[in-house]
Design an enzyme around this catalytic site. Structure first.
Site, short mmCIF file in Angstrom:
data_model
loop_
_atom_site.label_atom_id
_atom_site.label_comp_id
_atom_site.label_asym_id
_atom_site.label_seq_id
_atom_site.Cartn_x
_atom_site.Cartn_y
_atom_site.Cartn_z
N LYS A 112 32.93 48.30 -10.92
CA LYS A 112 34.32 48.98 -10.88
C LYS A 112 35.07 49.06 -12.16
CE LYS A 112 35.18 48.27 -6.08
NZ LYS A 112 36.23 48.12 -5.06
N LYS A 198 24.90 52.39 -2.51
CA LYS A 198 25.47 52.03 -1.55
C LYS A 198 26.60 53.05 -0.97
CE LYS A 198 29.39 49.10 -2.65
NZ LYS A 198 30.14 48.06 -2.60
N LYS A 201 33.48 53.96 -0.95
CA LYS A 201 34.72 55.07 -1.50
C LYS A 201 35.01 55.26 -2.77
CE LYS A 201 36.89 51.77 1.86
NZ LYS A 201 37.80 51.02 2.42
P1 TYM Z 1 35.71 46.78 1.28
O1 TYM Z 1 37.12 47.40 1.64
O2 TYM Z 1 35.03 47.42 0.02
O3 TYM Z 1 34.84 46.75 2.50
C1 TYM Z 1 34.99 46.23 3.69
C2 TYM Z 1 33.75 45.71 4.56
O4 TYM Z 1 32.81 46.79 4.43
C3 TYM Z 1 31.57 46.15 3.91
N1 TYM Z 1 31.03 47.38 3.59
C4 TYM Z 1 29.63 47.74 3.58
N2 TYM Z 1 28.55 47.15 4.39
C5 TYM Z 1 27.31 47.87 4.63
N3 TYM Z 1 27.18 48.75 3.76
C6 TYM Z 1 28.07 49.38 3.07
N4 TYM Z 1 27.51 50.57 2.38
C7 TYM Z 1 29.33 48.73 2.74
N5 TYM Z 1 30.64 49.03 2.14
C8 TYM Z 1 31.30 48.24 2.56
C9 TYM Z 1 32.02 45.35 2.84
O5 TYM Z 1 30.89 44.27 2.68
C10 TYM Z 1 33.06 44.44 3.72
O6 TYM Z 1 32.72 43.42 4.45
N6 TYM Z 1 36.33 42.66 -1.48
C11 TYM Z 1 36.28 43.00 -0.02
C12 TYM Z 1 37.52 43.02 0.83
C13 TYM Z 1 38.10 41.61 0.83
C14 TYM Z 1 37.45 40.56 1.72
C15 TYM Z 1 38.42 39.27 1.30
C16 TYM Z 1 36.17 40.48 2.34
C17 TYM Z 1 39.01 41.17 0.21
N7 TYM Z 1 39.20 39.86 0.64
C18 TYM Z 1 37.98 38.23 2.39
C19 TYM Z 1 36.08 39.40 3.06
C20 TYM Z 1 36.85 38.12 3.04
C21 TYM Z 1 35.93 44.62 -0.01
O7 TYM Z 1 36.28 45.37 -1.16
O8 TYM Z 1 35.42 45.17 0.93
#
Ligand code: TYM
Length: 336
Positions: A112, A198, A201
């Site tokens: 990022k 992957k 967004k």
């Molecule tokens: P975020 O918002 O990018 O994504 C939310 C969830 O979707 C999953 N995900 C995917 N799984 C499979 N294939 C993909 N291409 C894919 N893209 C996204 C992510 O693994 C996630 O579970 N850092 C985290 C948000 C966060 C969080 C937390 C998660 C903040 N605090 C505490 C768990 C616990 C994030 O940016 O997810």
């Protein structure tokens, strides 16, 4: 009766929810609600770590709430992170138990920060660097047992455990629970435009398929999915084809998956047929969610009130943890 185990997970309001989010994590969130005490956060503090537009952030937060409700998340399990400011307070405290060297090595920060520095101002925020510590706070503040996430969050989960361990050792008490990661059967969905990346967004529009996109757009994105990506060892699927099969599996279309795979193994698979089956599957799922969302947006006021209430209830748990953590850390703890 023994207390139910606690589940915590979060998603960033940085744009529409995509099939990667859904199949990699959120689908699991829905199922886990039957068995556990679940808390699911729309993490708007996290969404500030990359260049962003404040007005759009609020819109995205509410849009994501409707999306999550439409796919089956119960309103009482949902909260907005900035309505529970104790996350940020615990984040600060945990900074002091997080190793700089380890945080510096997070691959998501590296990815990022490259995207961020490629932007207009070449600006990388301290928030982006510190993001995984706030994520640790999100999890530890509820003493969560399980964290259902996609594969890309594994490193952040490991860091969370390290921080919890260091905290526990330093205060001389097994206070924080060491959380376990829960994966779906498809924890990594790839971009159909570039199956080496992957689905996400932040990588740009063509690298994700929104769960709520127009039917024509979903069909177009699947229709133009990259299938050939260099030499593939004999008998193996290219990553692009593998990803299309993964999408069928993720949507529980195992009969179609197995029969198309058999056709492939017999050397008779037409990629157009595979793509049409995947597109039909995603369109069908999306239509169902869109219909549910339409009904929900008719009643924005009551959803706002529900979210206010659920965030308040969830906040009470976070406040309890902060009180105990402050005592353990030697911070002052008086009521004014
Ligand atoms: P975020 O918002 O990018 O994504 C939310 C969830 O979707 C999953 N995900 C995917 N799984 C499979 N294939 C993909 N291409 C894919 N893209 C996204 C992510 O693994 C996630 O579970 N850092 C985290 C948000 C966060 C969080 C937390 C998660 C903040 N605090 C505490 C768990 C616990 C994030 O940016 O997810």
């Amino acid at each position: 009766m023994a207390d139910k185990k606690r589940v915590l997970s979060c998603i960033q309001p940085t744009g529409d929810m995509h099939f990667g989010n859904y199949f990699g994590a959120v689908k699991n969130w829905v199922n886990l609600q039957k068995e556990y005490t679940c808390m699911y956060g729309v993490v708007d503090y996290h969404a500030m770590t990359m260049p962003y537009n404040p007005k759009k952030l609020k819109e995205n937060t509410w849009e994501l709430i409707y999306n999550l409700l439409a796919v089956g998340i119960e309103p009482e399990n949902l909260f907005i992170q900035s309505l529970v400011p104790e996350h940020a307070e615990l984040g600060w405290i945990l900074n002091n138990f997080a190793s700089f060297g380890r945080v510096e090595n997070m691959t998501q920060f590296k990815d990022k920060s490259q995207q961020s520095s490629a932007g207009k101002e070449g600006f990388i925020s301290v928030g982006l660097f510190d993001y995984p510590v706030l994520q640790a706070a999100d999890i530890l503040i509820y003493r969560a047992d399980y964290v259902p996430v996609g594969e890309d969050q594994k490193q952040h989960l490991e860091l969370t455990k390290e921080i919890a361990n260091r905290f526990n050792n330093q205060v001389g008490k097994e206070y924080f629970v060491l959380p376990e990661m829960l994966r779906t059967v498809t924890p990594k969905i790839m971009s159909t435009a570039d199956p080496m990346k992957k689905m996400s967004k932040s990588a740009g529009e063509k690298h994700n398929i929104s769960l709520f996109a127009e039917e024509a757009r979903i069909r177009k994105q699947i229709g133009s999915a990259v299938t050939d990506s260099g030499a593939v060892p004999e008998g193996e699927l290219s990553v692009g084809i593998q990803n299309l099969f993964t999408l069928l599996k993720a949507a529980d279309k195992m009969a179609a998956h197995d029969s198309l795979l058999q056709t492939y193994q017999e050397g008779n698979l037409k990629y157009s047929e595979l793509k049409a089956t995947v597109a039909d599957t995603l369109v069908e799922l999306s239509a169902d969610f869109k219909q549910k969302k339409e009904a929900l947006v008719q009643d924005k006021k009551s959803i706002k009130n529900q979210l206010k209430q659920s965030s308040h209830e969830i906040r009470l748990r976070a406040q309890q943890t902060i009180k105990e953590v402050k005592d353990l850390c030697g911070l002052s703890n008086v009521r004014f």
